[in-house]
Design a protein around this motif. Structure first.
Motif, mmCIF file in Angstrom:
data_model
loop_
_atom_site.group_PDB
_atom_site.id
_atom_site.type_symbol
_atom_site.label_atom_id
_atom_site.label_comp_id
_atom_site.label_asym_id
_atom_site.label_seq_id
_atom_site.Cartn_x
_atom_site.Cartn_y
_atom_site.Cartn_z
ATOM 1 N N GLU A 1 34.691 50.798 -26.779
ATOM 2 C CA GLU A 1 34.059 51.200 -25.513
ATOM 3 C C GLU A 1 33.765 49.981 -24.646
ATOM 4 N N LYS B 1 35.244 57.384 -10.608
ATOM 5 C CA LYS B 1 34.565 57.965 -11.756
ATOM 6 C C LYS B 1 35.482 57.924 -12.976
ATOM 7 N N TRP C 1 40.723 57.625 -21.913
ATOM 8 C CA TRP C 1 39.864 57.966 -20.777
ATOM 9 C C TRP C 1 40.689 57.927 -19.499
ATOM 10 N N TYR D 1 37.600 48.804 -17.024
ATOM 11 C CA TYR D 1 37.055 49.561 -15.891
ATOM 12 C C TYR D 1 36.649 48.602 -14.773
ATOM 13 N N SER E 1 36.979 49.000 -23.062
ATOM 14 C CA SER E 1 37.265 49.946 -21.970
ATOM 15 C C SER E 1 36.426 49.628 -20.749
ATOM 16 N N SER E 2 35.168 49.280 -20.957
ATOM 17 C CA SER E 2 34.269 48.953 -19.854
ATOM 18 C C SER E 2 34.746 47.706 -19.103
ATOM 19 N N SER F 1 36.186 59.253 -16.862
ATOM 20 C CA SER F 1 35.874 60.414 -17.701
ATOM 21 C C SER F 1 34.905 59.978 -18.797
ATOM 22 N N ASN F 2 34.195 60.926 -19.346
ATOM 23 C CA ASN F 2 33.197 60.628 -20.355
ATOM 24 C C ASN F 2 33.712 61.000 -21.740
ATOM 25 N N THR F 3 34.869 60.474 -22.104
ATOM 26 C CA THR F 3 35.415 60.752 -23.425
ATOM 27 C C THR F 3 35.069 59.609 -24.358
ATOM 28 N N GLY F 4 34.688 59.948 -25.554
ATOM 29 C CA GLY F 4 34.331 58.930 -26.531
ATOM 30 C C GLY F 4 35.508 58.538 -27.394
ATOM 31 N N HIS G 1 40.569 55.083 -27.842
ATOM 32 C CA HIS G 1 39.635 55.514 -26.797
ATOM 33 C C HIS G 1 40.422 55.923 -25.551
#
Length: 154
Positions: free
Chosen positions: A26, A41, A67, A33, A29-30, A43-46, A65
């Motif tokens: 995560e 926006k 998204w 991002y 991924s951040s 998505s809120n997938t884990g 992960h």
């Protein structure tokens, strides 16, 4: 990390428990991002846990992960793939594939590996349609759980 077509050659990502490894994915991924550099926006997938091919599924695992990112304004993704191709290497990523995919729309696709972080990312830009977006899949190398522990799947 994607130099080989044989998944048995996944690099070792070290020793970790599943939840800690998912937190790391995560975080990766951040960081990606932030590199997109466009308001929008995600998505809120884990993250999820999968097996490392050819290894004991009770002791070895890989984190994935998936998204997606949708910009505030559809035209904001114009040029984003080119920018990511330039920016990712400045942050430790090696672009190993870049160009249109084999879909009917020939969507732009980028694959990059980060050997230091032991993660890979595949980014696809879906430019056609009502809502242009990016689809991302971040995957880790192969982790091993500490001795005496088992893989926690989620």
């Amino acid at each position: 990390m994607t130099d080989s077509t044989d998944s048995d050659d996944l690099p070792s990502a070290g020793t970790s428990m599943s939840l800690s490894a998912a937190d790391q994915a995560e975080k990766v991924s951040s960081e990606i991002y932030d590199l997109i550099g466009v308001k929008g926006k995600a998505s809120n997938t884990g993250p999820g846990v999968s097996e490392c091919s050819g290894k004991d599924p009770d002791k070895y695992f890989q984190i994935f992960h998936p998204w997606s990112f949708t910009p505030e304004s559809p035209d904001k993704l114009d040029g984003v793939m080119e920018r990511l191709k330039e920016e990712l290497p400045k942050h430790g990523w090696k672009v190993v594939e870049y160009g249109p995919n084999t879909s009917k729309n020939k969507s732009m696709q980028l694959t990059a590996d980060n050997d230091k972080k032991k993660h890979s990312v595949k980014i696809t830009h879906f430019a056609k349609g009502k809502a242009p977006s990016l689809n991302l899949m971040v995957v880790s190398g192969c982790y091993q759980v500490p001795d005496g522990e088992k893989v926690d799947r989620f």
